[in-house]
Write an enzyme that holds these catalytic residues in place. Structure first.
Site, mmCIF file in Angstrom:
data_model
loop_
_atom_site.group_PDB
_atom_site.id
_atom_site.type_symbol
_atom_site.label_atom_id
_atom_site.label_comp_id
_atom_site.label_asym_id
_atom_site.label_seq_id
_atom_site.Cartn_x
_atom_site.Cartn_y
_atom_site.Cartn_z
ATOM 1 N N HIS A 75 0.812 -1.223 0.000
ATOM 2 C CA HIS A 75 0.000 0.000 0.000
ATOM 3 C C HIS A 75 0.843 1.269 0.000
ATOM 4 C CE1 HIS A 75 -3.730 -2.195 0.459
ATOM 5 N NE2 HIS A 75 -3.219 -2.876 1.464
ATOM 6 N N ASP A 102 17.258 -10.467 -3.965
ATOM 7 C CA ASP A 102 18.623 -10.118 -4.402
ATOM 8 C C ASP A 102 19.131 -8.830 -3.748
ATOM 9 O OD1 ASP A 102 18.920 -12.389 -5.866
ATOM 10 O OD2 ASP A 102 18.756 -11.457 -7.840
ATOM 11 N N ARG A 131 7.154 -6.480 2.337
ATOM 12 C CA ARG A 131 5.885 -6.956 1.773
ATOM 13 C C ARG A 131 5.782 -6.494 0.328
ATOM 14 N NH1 ARG A 131 -0.154 -5.988 4.282
ATOM 15 N NH2 ARG A 131 0.292 -3.771 3.951
ATOM 16 N N ASP A 176 -8.355 -6.463 5.574
ATOM 17 C CA ASP A 176 -8.878 -7.135 4.379
ATOM 18 C C ASP A 176 -9.816 -8.269 4.744
ATOM 19 O OD1 ASP A 176 -7.896 -5.910 1.902
ATOM 20 O OD2 ASP A 176 -5.930 -6.253 2.783
ATOM 21 N N GLU A 198 -6.085 -13.286 4.489
ATOM 22 C CA GLU A 198 -6.883 -12.096 4.784
ATOM 23 C C GLU A 198 -8.153 -12.045 3.942
ATOM 24 O OE1 GLU A 198 -4.433 -8.636 4.139
ATOM 25 O OE2 GLU A 198 -3.419 -9.492 2.432
HETATM 26 C C1 3PY Z 1 -4.734 -6.065 6.696
HETATM 27 O O1 3PY Z 1 -5.153 -5.839 7.852
HETATM 28 O O2 3PY Z 1 -5.465 -6.306 5.740
HETATM 29 C C2 3PY Z 1 -3.299 -6.047 6.439
HETATM 30 O O3 3PY Z 1 -2.876 -6.397 5.389
HETATM 31 C C3 3PY Z 1 -2.355 -5.579 7.472
HETATM 32 O O4 3PY Z 1 -2.569 -5.980 8.627
HETATM 33 MG MG MG Z 2 -4.282 -6.543 3.930
#
Ligand code: 3PY
Ligand code: MG
Length: 260
Positions: A48, A87, A73, A178, A152
């Site tokens: 994000h 890398d 991430r 999410d 998620e």
């Molecule tokens: C979420 O809560 O969706 C995340 O990716 C981070 O915690």
């Molecule tokens: Mg998330």
């Protein structure tokens, strides 16, 4: 030169509590400040936040002198992007939106050199290998890379038990925001049904050889989910910390103009 060890992978394996922070400011300078703050791990967010391999590299370098574990991430499951992050020296990847065994297995292949995977070999160009300065880097790299997948979504939860069987996944991190959206409660990661789903998922993960992790924004929720087996917990984000502190300071003057 010795192979750089992945201390975070070791800590997860030993279930030693690791308290972390999401880092989205995309700045090497603020990353260095955070690296001195006392967190066990910092997540450089490329999902994000406005990061790319060049900005992630600058942050890895800024934090390198300090005793903190770094996690990256990526924005998606792209094996080519994962190869670039590995890398430049990321040893732990936390990959969002994993919903199936096939996705998890593909990620395991992406982080491993052949014959166990498909990571391309370019050690002379790779900071991870100290530009071929680490003896036998390619022979030992797979052991030092840690893969965490994020569950998620409802679909991910439905497949959790099967994903837990995927060899090569070291940890599972629940994303409450999410997950709440997928369950029909967008904007309500603390909704009772979401909380129960997270408690159940953490319990199931913690009963296996994989480490369980979760994101929270309140200390009492960290303690709560710790009780369900979470051993690596992100307790906030730098963007929120900065904004909240700025808003609090500004409003302290707006609310009390007489103080000036
Ligand atoms: C979420 O809560 O969706 C995340 O990716 C981070 O915690
Ligand atoms: Mg998330």
């Amino acid at each position: 030169m010795d192979m750089p060890r992945n201390v975070f992978k070791q800590m997860l394996g030993e279930r030693r509590l690791q308290v972390g922070l999401f880092v989205g400011l995309a700045s090497a300078y603020s990353m260095e400040i955070l690296a001195t703050a006392g967190f066990d791990w910092l997540l450089i967010d490329g999902e994000h936040a406005p990061n790319n391999p060049a900005s992630v590299l600058a942050q890895l370098q800024a934090a390198a002198p300090y005793p903190v574990n770094l996690v990256v991430r990526p924005v998606n499951h792209d094996a080519a992007l994962i190869k670039q992050y590995l890398d430049i020296g990321a040893q732990t990847l936390l990959v969002p939106m994993v919903e199936s065994v096939s996705e998890a297995a593909a990620l395991v292949r992406a982080i491993r050199y052949p014959p166990h995977g498909m990571r391309g070999v370019g050690t002379s160009l790779a900071r991870a290998a100290r530009w071929s300065g680490v003896e036998d880097y390619a022979a030992h790299a797979n052991e030092e890379v840690c893969l965490i997948v994020q569950i998620e979504s409802k679909q991910g939860l439905a497949n959790l038990d099967a994903i837990l069987m995927v060899e090569g996944v070291d940890g599972i991190f629940i994303g409450p925001a999410d997950l709440a959206a997928s369950m029909g409660y967008i904007g309500q990661p603390g909704h009772q049904e979401v909380k129960v789903a997270i408690e159940d998922a953490l319990t199931r993960i913690a009963a296996t050889s994989k480490a369980a992790g979760v994101f929270v924004t309140e200390p009492r929720m960290a303690q709560h989910y710790r009780g369900y087996g979470a051993s690596f917990i992100a307790v906030g984000g730098d963007t929120l910390l900065l904004r909240n502190a700025a808003v609090t300071l500004a409003s302290s003057f707006q609310d009390n103009p007489a103080t000036l």
